[in-house]
Each structure stands twice: as C-alpha cells, then as structure tokens.
Design a protein around this motif. Structure first.
Motif, PDB file in Angstrom:
ATOM      1  N   ARG A 176      38.523  27.350  37.821  1.00 25.27           N
ATOM      2  CA  ARG A 176      38.737  28.803  37.860  1.00 25.27           C
ATOM      3  C   ARG A 176      40.231  29.100  37.805  1.00 25.27           C
ATOM      4  NH1 ARG A 176      34.201  31.822  39.405  1.00 25.27           N
ATOM      5  NH2 ARG A 176      32.612  30.643  40.498  1.00 25.27           N
ATOM      6  N   MET A 177      40.538  30.249  37.226  1.00 27.92           N
ATOM      7  CA  MET A 177      41.910  30.719  37.174  1.00 27.92           C
ATOM      8  C   MET A 177      41.884  32.244  37.167  1.00 27.92           C
ATOM      9  SD  MET A 177      44.913  30.105  34.301  1.00 27.92           S
ATOM     10  CE  MET A 177      44.076  30.911  32.969  1.00 27.92           C
ATOM     11  N   HIS A 234      28.160  37.916  36.818  1.00 26.78           N
ATOM     12  CA  HIS A 234      29.112  37.490  35.781  1.00 26.78           C
ATOM     13  C   HIS A 234      30.377  36.891  36.399  1.00 26.78           C
ATOM     14  CE1 HIS A 234      27.034  38.885  32.192  1.00 26.78           C
ATOM     15  NE2 HIS A 234      26.649  39.930  32.903  1.00 26.78           N
ATOM     16  N   LEU A 235      30.817  37.431  37.496  1.00 27.57           N
ATOM     17  CA  LEU A 235      32.015  36.917  38.161  1.00 27.57           C
ATOM     18  C   LEU A 235      31.787  35.482  38.636  1.00 27.57           C
ATOM     19  CD1 LEU A 235      34.851  37.908  38.917  1.00 27.57           C
ATOM     20  CD2 LEU A 235      33.920  38.616  41.116  1.00 27.57           C
ATOM     21  N   LYS A 236      30.601  35.196  39.165  1.00 29.17           N
ATOM     22  CA  LYS A 236      30.301  33.856  39.664  1.00 29.17           C
ATOM     23  C   LYS A 236      30.346  32.805  38.564  1.00 29.17           C
ATOM     24  CE  LYS A 236      26.469  34.786  42.048  1.00 29.17           C
ATOM     25  NZ  LYS A 236      25.358  34.717  43.016  1.00 29.17           N
ATOM     26  N   GLU A 237      29.950  33.171  37.355  1.00 29.69           N
ATOM     27  CA  GLU A 237      29.911  32.190  36.270  1.00 29.69           C
ATOM     28  C   GLU A 237      31.189  32.172  35.440  1.00 29.69           C
ATOM     29  OE1 GLU A 237      26.446  33.386  34.040  1.00 29.69           O
ATOM     30  OE2 GLU A 237      27.594  34.797  32.822  1.00 29.69           O
ATOM     31  N   THR A 248      47.495  52.621  42.600  1.00 31.91           N
ATOM     32  CA  THR A 248      47.350  51.394  43.383  1.00 31.91           C
ATOM     33  C   THR A 248      46.456  50.480  42.551  1.00 31.91           C
ATOM     34  OG1 THR A 248      45.362  52.161  44.547  1.00 31.91           O
ATOM     35  CG2 THR A 248      47.486  52.623  45.597  1.00 31.91           C
ATOM     36  N   ILE A 249      46.314  49.233  42.956  1.00 35.35           N
ATOM     37  CA  ILE A 249      45.372  48.358  42.262  1.00 35.35           C
ATOM     38  C   ILE A 249      43.979  48.922  42.504  1.00 35.35           C
ATOM     39  CG2 ILE A 249      44.449  46.026  42.060  1.00 35.35           C
ATOM     40  CD1 ILE A 249      47.133  45.025  43.253  1.00 35.35           C
ATOM     41  N   ASP A 250      43.194  49.063  41.444  1.00 34.39           N
ATOM     42  CA  ASP A 250      41.844  49.595  41.548  1.00 34.39           C
ATOM     43  C   ASP A 250      41.048  48.836  42.605  1.00 34.39           C
ATOM     44  OD1 ASP A 250      39.556  51.209  40.154  1.00 34.39           O
ATOM     45  OD2 ASP A 250      38.831  49.121  40.199  1.00 34.39           O
ATOM     46  N   ASP A 251      40.258  49.570  43.399  1.00 35.63           N
ATOM     47  CA  ASP A 251      39.466  48.946  44.466  1.00 35.63           C
ATOM     48  C   ASP A 251      38.546  47.845  43.935  1.00 35.63           C
ATOM     49  OD1 ASP A 251      40.618  50.799  46.158  1.00 35.63           O
ATOM     50  OD2 ASP A 251      38.842  52.068  46.294  1.00 35.63           O
ATOM     51  N   GLY A 252      37.853  48.141  42.826  1.00 35.49           N
ATOM     52  CA  GLY A 252      36.950  47.151  42.254  1.00 35.49           C
ATOM     53  C   GLY A 252      37.686  45.926  41.755  1.00 35.49           C
ATOM     54  N   VAL A 253      38.823  46.136  41.111  1.00 36.99           N
ATOM     55  CA  VAL A 253      39.635  45.015  40.618  1.00 36.99           C
ATOM     56  C   VAL A 253      40.111  44.160  41.792  1.00 36.99           C
ATOM     57  CG1 VAL A 253      41.764  44.382  39.402  1.00 36.99           C
ATOM     58  CG2 VAL A 253      40.308  46.213  38.501  1.00 36.99           C
ATOM     59  N   SER A 254      40.561  44.801  42.863  1.00 39.58           N
ATOM     60  CA  SER A 254      40.984  44.050  44.056  1.00 39.58           C
ATOM     61  C   SER A 254      39.842  43.204  44.597  1.00 39.58           C
ATOM     62  CB  SER A 254      41.482  45.004  45.142  1.00 39.58           C
ATOM     63  OG  SER A 254      42.669  45.624  44.752  1.00 39.58           O
ATOM     64  N   ALA A 255      38.648  43.790  44.661  1.00 41.04           N
ATOM     65  CA  ALA A 255      37.482  43.051  45.159  1.00 41.04           C
ATOM     66  C   ALA A 255      37.163  41.869  44.245  1.00 41.04           C
ATOM     67  CB  ALA A 255      36.282  43.990  45.263  1.00 41.04           C
ATOM     68  N   GLU A 256      37.256  42.076  42.937  1.00 34.55           N
ATOM     69  CA  GLU A 256      36.962  40.997  41.989  1.00 34.55           C
ATOM     70  C   GLU A 256      37.976  39.870  42.115  1.00 34.55           C
ATOM     71  OE1 GLU A 256      34.805  43.885  38.684  1.00 34.55           O
ATOM     72  OE2 GLU A 256      36.978  43.887  38.911  1.00 34.55           O
ATOM     73  N   TYR A 296      36.083  37.033  32.542  1.00 47.89           N
ATOM     74  CA  TYR A 296      35.704  38.345  33.069  1.00 47.89           C
ATOM     75  C   TYR A 296      36.960  39.202  33.035  1.00 47.89           C
ATOM     76  CZ  TYR A 296      33.614  41.541  36.601  1.00 47.89           C
ATOM     77  OH  TYR A 296      33.101  42.607  37.281  1.00 47.89           O
ATOM     78  N   LEU A 297      36.880  40.363  32.372  1.00 49.39           N
ATOM     79  CA  LEU A 297      38.024  41.259  32.274  1.00 49.39           C
ATOM     80  C   LEU A 297      37.840  42.426  33.245  1.00 49.39           C
ATOM     81  CD1 LEU A 297      40.674  42.185  31.061  1.00 49.39           C
ATOM     82  CD2 LEU A 297      39.398  43.117  29.118  1.00 49.39           C
ATOM     83  N   ALA A 298      38.628  42.421  34.305  1.00 46.94           N
ATOM     84  CA  ALA A 298      38.541  43.452  35.344  1.00 46.94           C
ATOM     85  C   ALA A 298      39.628  44.498  35.124  1.00 46.94           C
ATOM     86  CB  ALA A 298      38.705  42.810  36.720  1.00 46.94           C
TER      87      ALA A 298
END
Length: 192
Positions: free
Chosen positions: A131-132, A88-91, A103-111, A28-30
């Motif tokens: 996972r990594m 997609h993040l779960k798999e 700043t680090i994007d809010d969505g990226v931080s959440a991911e 997954y590319l965030a």
C-alpha cells in the motif's frame, strides 16, 4: 501424443504463473468532488492517471449508485456510501488523495487514515499487501511562509508521509500530475 498428468500439471502451473506474473494493482482517487470545479479536476486527474499507468483506478464520483444525488437521492444512504467506498479502499494498493480546500475534506481525511491504518495492521500481522498513499496539494498558499502559509492537519499529512509521498503542486501548473504518475509507475514496477 498426449501429455502425462505430471506434464499437464506443469503446463497448467506455468500458464497460471504467466497470468499472475503481471498482477494488476488497484488505486482509489479520493477528492472533494461535490462542486463543478472539483468534479472536473478529479475527472481530469483520473483520466491522466488511467492514460499513463496500468493502475485499475476507482473514482468514487463515477459510482452513480452512491453519488448521483440528482437521480438516486432517495436510495442513497450513509451506510451504502460507507460500504461501497470502504470495499474499494480495502482492495486498493494506492490511495491518491487531494488535500486542497478550506480544510482537508472530511471524507478524504477518513480515507487517508483508514488506508494508513490498514497498512499498519497488515504489517503487524504479517500480511503482504503493498500500500502507498499519495497526497496532493496544489493550493499556492501551501508554499507561503508565516501568515501566508496554508495549514493542513498534521496528523493527516503525517499519515500521508508515513505511508507514501506528499506532492506539492501550484495552482495553474499541471506538472504535479507527472510526479503523481511517476510515483504510481514506480510503485507498480516495485510490486508486480
């Protein structure tokens, strides 16, 4: 001459073992891809990863159902975005996350936090799902010192380092992509 049921079962078992021998890992590319420069940066990195690894890569900006604001804005909702990206993040075995920006994007931080916590939950409950996280910073100010140092949220950076690697590049130097691909290929080799 036909095989006995036992021989046939062994053949099927051997075929299945061969199929699952090379399991495909997912990624997954965030990134914060909402402007032209970052859209192109994200697509460039995604194409490089896809050309140099066997990772099955999900790139949210390619998901028009939730990110084509020009043509689908009337049907895109916060819940649809959350559900699609979370599925997609779960798999995903590997999260590749861009930490650049004011700043680090809010969505990226959440991911990042979600992927890290999923890993911790799985380990706590005996679930073997590798996972990594690979975090990427290419802002030249990150290599500065004192007042020239770019601050990144330490909890987010800590979660990246706890579950993977922080790749520090430099603006105008694309060699960070080689390091990202090397980390991905090593992870794939270790977990297939």
């Amino acid at each position: 001459m036909e095989d006995s049921p036992e021989e046939e079962a062994h053949l099927v078992e051997a075929e299945l073992a061969e199929v699952f021998k090379e399991k495909i890992l997912k990624g997954y590319l965030a990134s914060h891809f909402f402007n032209d420069a970052m859209f192109r940066w994200t697509e460039d990195l995604a194409s490089f990863i896809e050309a140099n690894t066997d990772l099955d890569l999900y790139v949210p900006q390619r998901n028009a159902d939730i990110n084509d604001k020009k043509n689908n804005d009337a049907i895109i909702t916060d819940i649809k975005i959350s559900q699609a990206d979370t599925a997609h993040l779960k798999e995903s075995n590997i999260l590749i996350a861009n930490l650049d920006g004011l700043t680090i994007d809010d969505g990226v931080s959440a991911e990042i936090m979600a992927h890290g916590v999923m890993r911790e939950f799985e380990l706590d409950h005996g679930i073997d799902f590798p996972r990594m996280i690979i975090g990427i910073i290419t802002d030249m100010r990150y290599q500065g010192t004192g007042e020239n140092k770019l601050y990144r949220n330490l909890m987010v950076v800590g979660k990246v380092k706890e579950h993977g690697n922080l790749v520090v590049g430099y603006a105008g130097d694309a060699s960070f992509k080689d390091e990202v691909v090397e980390l991905i290929n090593k992870f794939i080799e270790e977990n297939q």
